[in-house]
Scaffold this active site. Structure first.
Site, mmCIF file in Angstrom:
data_model
loop_
_atom_site.group_PDB
_atom_site.id
_atom_site.type_symbol
_atom_site.label_atom_id
_atom_site.label_comp_id
_atom_site.label_asym_id
_atom_site.label_seq_id
_atom_site.Cartn_x
_atom_site.Cartn_y
_atom_site.Cartn_z
ATOM 1 N N CYS A 59 77.401 2.600 30.671
ATOM 2 C CA CYS A 59 77.286 2.102 32.050
ATOM 3 C C CYS A 59 78.565 2.049 32.878
ATOM 4 C CB CYS A 59 76.637 0.737 32.023
ATOM 5 S SG CYS A 59 74.921 0.880 31.497
ATOM 6 N N ARG A 111 60.467 6.590 19.388
ATOM 7 C CA ARG A 111 61.115 5.343 19.774
ATOM 8 C C ARG A 111 60.150 4.165 19.602
ATOM 9 N NH1 ARG A 111 65.573 4.937 24.643
ATOM 10 N NH2 ARG A 111 67.080 5.613 23.110
ATOM 11 N N GLY A 138 65.227 -2.327 27.741
ATOM 12 C CA GLY A 138 63.815 -2.706 27.734
ATOM 13 C C GLY A 138 63.404 -3.399 26.440
ATOM 14 N N GLY A 184 64.255 1.287 25.770
ATOM 15 C CA GLY A 184 65.604 1.638 25.326
ATOM 16 C C GLY A 184 66.425 0.415 24.981
HETATM 17 P P1 NAD Z 1 67.805 4.149 27.512
HETATM 18 O O1 NAD Z 1 68.021 5.585 27.791
HETATM 19 O O2 NAD Z 1 68.170 3.570 26.183
HETATM 20 O O3 NAD Z 1 66.241 3.822 27.722
HETATM 21 C C1 NAD Z 1 65.483 4.248 28.812
HETATM 22 C C2 NAD Z 1 64.078 4.607 28.300
HETATM 23 O O4 NAD Z 1 63.201 4.770 29.395
HETATM 24 C C3 NAD Z 1 64.008 5.910 27.508
HETATM 25 O O5 NAD Z 1 63.519 5.648 26.192
HETATM 26 C C4 NAD Z 1 63.010 6.770 28.312
HETATM 27 O O6 NAD Z 1 62.192 7.582 27.475
HETATM 28 C C5 NAD Z 1 62.201 5.713 29.016
HETATM 29 N N1 NAD Z 1 61.472 6.141 30.203
HETATM 30 C C6 NAD Z 1 61.879 6.944 31.224
HETATM 31 N N2 NAD Z 1 60.902 7.045 32.153
HETATM 32 C C7 NAD Z 1 59.854 6.298 31.735
HETATM 33 C C8 NAD Z 1 58.565 5.993 32.257
HETATM 34 N N3 NAD Z 1 58.159 6.468 33.440
HETATM 35 N N4 NAD Z 1 57.747 5.203 31.553
HETATM 36 C C9 NAD Z 1 58.147 4.680 30.371
HETATM 37 N N5 NAD Z 1 59.367 4.917 29.815
HETATM 38 C C10 NAD Z 1 60.203 5.720 30.496
HETATM 39 O O7 NAD Z 1 68.532 3.342 28.674
HETATM 40 P P2 NAD Z 1 69.105 1.838 28.632
HETATM 41 O O8 NAD Z 1 70.433 1.804 27.992
HETATM 42 O O9 NAD Z 1 68.032 0.937 28.128
HETATM 43 O O10 NAD Z 1 69.354 1.594 30.183
HETATM 44 C C11 NAD Z 1 68.271 1.430 31.087
HETATM 45 C C12 NAD Z 1 68.821 0.936 32.410
HETATM 46 O O11 NAD Z 1 69.432 -0.354 32.237
HETATM 47 C C13 NAD Z 1 69.912 1.811 33.034
HETATM 48 O O12 NAD Z 1 69.759 1.789 34.420
HETATM 49 C C14 NAD Z 1 71.192 1.108 32.649
HETATM 50 O O13 NAD Z 1 72.219 1.352 33.584
HETATM 51 C C15 NAD Z 1 70.790 -0.337 32.699
HETATM 52 N N6 NAD Z 1 71.580 -1.240 31.842
HETATM 53 C C16 NAD Z 1 71.904 -0.861 30.565
HETATM 54 C C17 NAD Z 1 72.603 -1.744 29.743
HETATM 55 C C18 NAD Z 1 72.972 -1.371 28.320
HETATM 56 O O14 NAD Z 1 73.621 -2.170 27.673
HETATM 57 N N7 NAD Z 1 72.588 -0.217 27.796
HETATM 58 C C19 NAD Z 1 72.941 -3.022 30.214
HETATM 59 C C20 NAD Z 1 72.589 -3.377 31.510
HETATM 60 C C21 NAD Z 1 71.892 -2.470 32.318
HETATM 61 C C1 UGA Z 2 78.920 -3.834 29.899
HETATM 62 C C2 UGA Z 2 78.989 -5.210 30.567
HETATM 63 O O1 UGA Z 2 79.861 -6.041 29.814
HETATM 64 C C3 UGA Z 2 77.604 -5.852 30.653
HETATM 65 O O2 UGA Z 2 77.681 -7.078 31.363
HETATM 66 C C4 UGA Z 2 76.650 -4.895 31.367
HETATM 67 O O3 UGA Z 2 75.339 -5.432 31.393
HETATM 68 C C5 UGA Z 2 76.631 -3.564 30.650
HETATM 69 O O4 UGA Z 2 77.987 -3.024 30.600
HETATM 70 C C6 UGA Z 2 75.801 -2.531 31.335
HETATM 71 O O5 UGA Z 2 75.557 -2.616 32.525
HETATM 72 O O6 UGA Z 2 75.427 -1.604 30.610
HETATM 73 P P1 UGA Z 2 78.749 -2.959 27.395
HETATM 74 O O7 UGA Z 2 79.127 -1.651 27.984
HETATM 75 O O8 UGA Z 2 77.549 -3.012 26.517
HETATM 76 O O9 UGA Z 2 78.480 -4.038 28.566
HETATM 77 O O10 UGA Z 2 79.953 -3.560 26.547
HETATM 78 P P2 UGA Z 2 81.355 -4.214 26.959
HETATM 79 O O11 UGA Z 2 81.605 -5.341 26.048
HETATM 80 O O12 UGA Z 2 81.439 -4.485 28.387
HETATM 81 O O13 UGA Z 2 82.391 -3.072 26.565
HETATM 82 C C7 UGA Z 2 82.480 -1.864 27.301
HETATM 83 C C8 UGA Z 2 83.660 -1.064 26.823
HETATM 84 O O14 UGA Z 2 84.882 -1.701 27.212
HETATM 85 C C9 UGA Z 2 83.740 -0.907 25.304
HETATM 86 O O15 UGA Z 2 84.153 0.394 24.987
HETATM 87 C C10 UGA Z 2 84.782 -1.928 24.902
HETATM 88 O O16 UGA Z 2 85.411 -1.607 23.698
HETATM 89 C C11 UGA Z 2 85.728 -1.837 26.084
HETATM 90 N N1 UGA Z 2 86.547 -3.058 26.268
HETATM 91 C C12 UGA Z 2 85.952 -4.245 26.548
HETATM 92 C C13 UGA Z 2 87.919 -2.969 26.183
HETATM 93 O O17 UGA Z 2 88.482 -1.885 25.947
HETATM 94 N N2 UGA Z 2 88.676 -4.095 26.381
HETATM 95 C C14 UGA Z 2 88.114 -5.300 26.660
HETATM 96 O O18 UGA Z 2 88.863 -6.290 26.843
HETATM 97 C C15 UGA Z 2 86.719 -5.374 26.744
#
Ligand code: NAD
Ligand code: UGA
Length: 462
Positions: A275, A40, A15, A12
């Site tokens: 998140c 994907r 990853g 995702g």
């Molecule tokens: P996502 O939904 O985009 O991707 C997760 C993927 O995992 C999906 O494609 C799903 O099909 C796959 N999956 C589930 N079970 C599986 C398995 N057993 N084997 C292989 N694939 C499997 O999610 P994401 O945004 O990448 O977030 C993943 C984690 O990282 C979450 O816990 C999220 O909180 C954390 N995180 C996300 C962000 C972000 O910016 N999106 C940033 C920091 C941390």
């Molecule tokens: C956030 C954190 O910044 C990352 O460090 C973290 O890894 C990630 O969540 C996660 O765990 O998923 P992200 O959600 O991708 O990252 O983007 P941000 O830049 O944090 O923005 C989040 C939201 O806050 C957006 O809607 C953005 O527009 C809003 N925002 C951000 C504001 O309204 N004001 C600000 O000053 C900053």
């Protein structure tokens, strides 16, 4: 253990990009990213990646086919790996105990069961997904209980801090890499193996090591603090609007205090993204579970403030448009939760559009990266009927088509191209009076007014 083979479960937003960066920076390590969603994986193997991030395509293409592979063949990839990153989703639980707050750990658990089933050699398992504190111990229990071989497992916590839209630069030059491990010789050896991987490009003094629980908890706390800053400044935006102060000036004034700092003080129509809300609710649930209701209430208020910010923006539009938007065309500029991403999860735009449609408005949506299917899916998910979507929602290909014949226009994402809007053209295209609601305060309010708009911007006083 010197890591030679890495497998990642979950292709995702986290990853795919993180593994592409590891592969690009560590040419001697074979990296295989797995997912069971064929489409994907196919997209990761194509020219149109499933995730839009500036610079990501170049990173992927530099390693794909060499030491970076995307596949649905999960079991052989696990079997071959020295180290397995778990990057599966951890959404908010929608059912049963803790519904609406706790993290749903079913993907984590099934990943752990799969690893135990397939492994016949020692593995390091790395939690990269965001999870509640103590999850490593649940993973360890599942692994031990289902182990059918002599293999040993070490579980590490290595939360990801990248932000969408800046993922590549965040990964290339991270503020810090956090790795938590067990305080045993085996745990520390595993931790050192992962440190070695990152040390290929991250300076050692930016690689922080802690115990497992501190690492797991720090991820939730980092997101909670970031979101809290936005809710704090958003609460002040309302006060600015009421008093004649300007929230950007207030942010600048307080941000000069080195103890406060200038970042994350931009008022908005509300934070979105997959998140912040999920992780705060998770923290709230943890506090409640450990008998700390006051701490839970404190963090819950960050989400409450965010919900209020979104709903008061809609209220502002409705009240300004003479208390009715029924049948009126409202141009919506931006649907992604922030600029430079195609991700719409928890985007404030979804709530704003839902609430405007509930008032029977016609919403004409433009976003440079978000396709029509995503917008329709998101609106259906928050309860807008297919019938209402057919009748009240239009998705268009540029901001001027959105503005044509509109009673009002609202900017909901801070895409750079909106700063360059041809304002005279927008004004000419709209019905008069032409109402402009800048939900991101990206355009100078005075310039909008001078152009003739009845203009409002978040956090800008009368
Ligand atoms: P996502 O939904 O985009 O991707 C997760 C993927 O995992 C999906 O494609 C799903 O099909 C796959 N999956 C589930 N079970 C599986 C398995 N057993 N084997 C292989 N694939 C499997 O999610 P994401 O945004 O990448 O977030 C993943 C984690 O990282 C979450 O816990 C999220 O909180 C954390 N995180 C996300 C962000 C972000 O910016 N999106 C940033 C920091 C941390
Ligand atoms: C956030 C954190 O910044 C990352 O460090 C973290 O890894 C990630 O969540 C996660 O765990 O998923 P992200 O959600 O991708 O990252 O983007 P941000 O830049 O944090 O923005 C989040 C939201 O806050 C957006 O809607 C953005 O527009 C809003 N925002 C951000 C504001 O309204 N004001 C600000 O000053 C900053």
């Amino acid at each position: 253990m010197k890591i030679k083979t890495i497998c990642c479960l979950g292709a995702g937003y986290v990853g795919g990009p993180t593994m592409a960066m590891i592969a690009a920076k560590c040419p001697k390590i074979q990296v295989t990213v797995c997912d069971f969603i064929q489409a994907r994986i196919d997209a990761w193997n194509s020219d149109t990646l499933p995730v839009y991030e500036p610079g990501l395509k170049e990173v992927v293409e530099s390693a794909r086919g060499e030491n970076l592979h995307f596949t649905t063949k999960i079991k052989p990839a696990i079997a071959a790996a020295d180290l397995i990153f778990v990057c599966v989703g951890t959404p908010t639980k929608s059912y049963g105990i803790g519904a609406g707050r706790a993290a749903d750990l079913r993907y984590i658990e099934s990943a752990a069961r799969l690893i135990a089933e397939v492994s016949d050699s020692d593995k390091i398992i790395v939690e990269k997904s965001t999870i509640p504190v103590k999850t490593a111990s649940a993973i360890q229990t599942i692994l031990s209980a289902n182990n059918t071989s002599e293999a040993t497992f070490q579980v590490l916590s290595n939360p990801e801090f990248l932000a969408e839209g800046t993922a590549v630069s965040d990964m290339e030059n991270p503020d810090r890499i956090l790795i938590g491990g067990e305080q045993t010789p085996e745990g520390q050896a595993a931790l050192e193996s992962l440190v070695e991987v990152y040390a290929n490009w991250v300076p050692r003094d930016r690689i922080i090591t802690t115990n497992l629980w501190s690492s797991e908890l720090s991820k939730l706390v980092a997101n909670a603090f970031l979101a809290q800053r936005i809710s704090s400044i958003n609460s002040i935006s309302a006060l600015c609007e009421a008093t004649g102060a300007d929230v950007d000036e207030v942010s600048r004034a307080i941000g000069y205090d080195s103890r406060i700092g200038p970042k994350f003080l931009k008022a908005s129509v509300g934070f979105g993204g997959s998140c912040f809300q999920k992780d705060i609710l998770n923290l709230v649930y943890l506090c409640e579970s450990f008998g700390l209701p006051e701490a839970a209430d404190y963090w819950r208020s960050v989400v409450t403030m965010n919900d209020w910010q979104k709903s008061r923006f809609v209220e502002k539009i409705v009240r300004t448009l003479f208390n009715t938007v029924s049948g009126k065309r409202i141009a919506i500029l931006g649907f992604a939760f922030k600029k430079d991403t195609n991700d719409t999860r928890e985007s404030a735009a979804i709530n704003v559009c839902r609430d405007l449609i509930a008032e029977n408005a016609q919403v004409i949506i433009y976003d440079p990266r978000v396709p029509l299917e995503t917008i329709h899916r998101d609106l259906l998910e928050v309860g807008v009927s297919q019938n209402a979507i057919n009748q009240n929602v239009k998705v268009v290909a540029d901001p001027y088509q959105a503005a044509a014949g509109a009673h009002a226009l609202a900017t909901l994402t801070e895409w750079d191209e909106f700063r360059e809007l041809d304002l005279p053209r927008v004004y000419d295209l709209m019905l008069k009076p032409a109402f402009f609601f800048d939900g991101r305060a990206i355009l100078p309010l005075e310039a909008l007014k001078k152009q003739g708009f009845e203009a409002f911007a978040i956090g800008k006083g009368r």
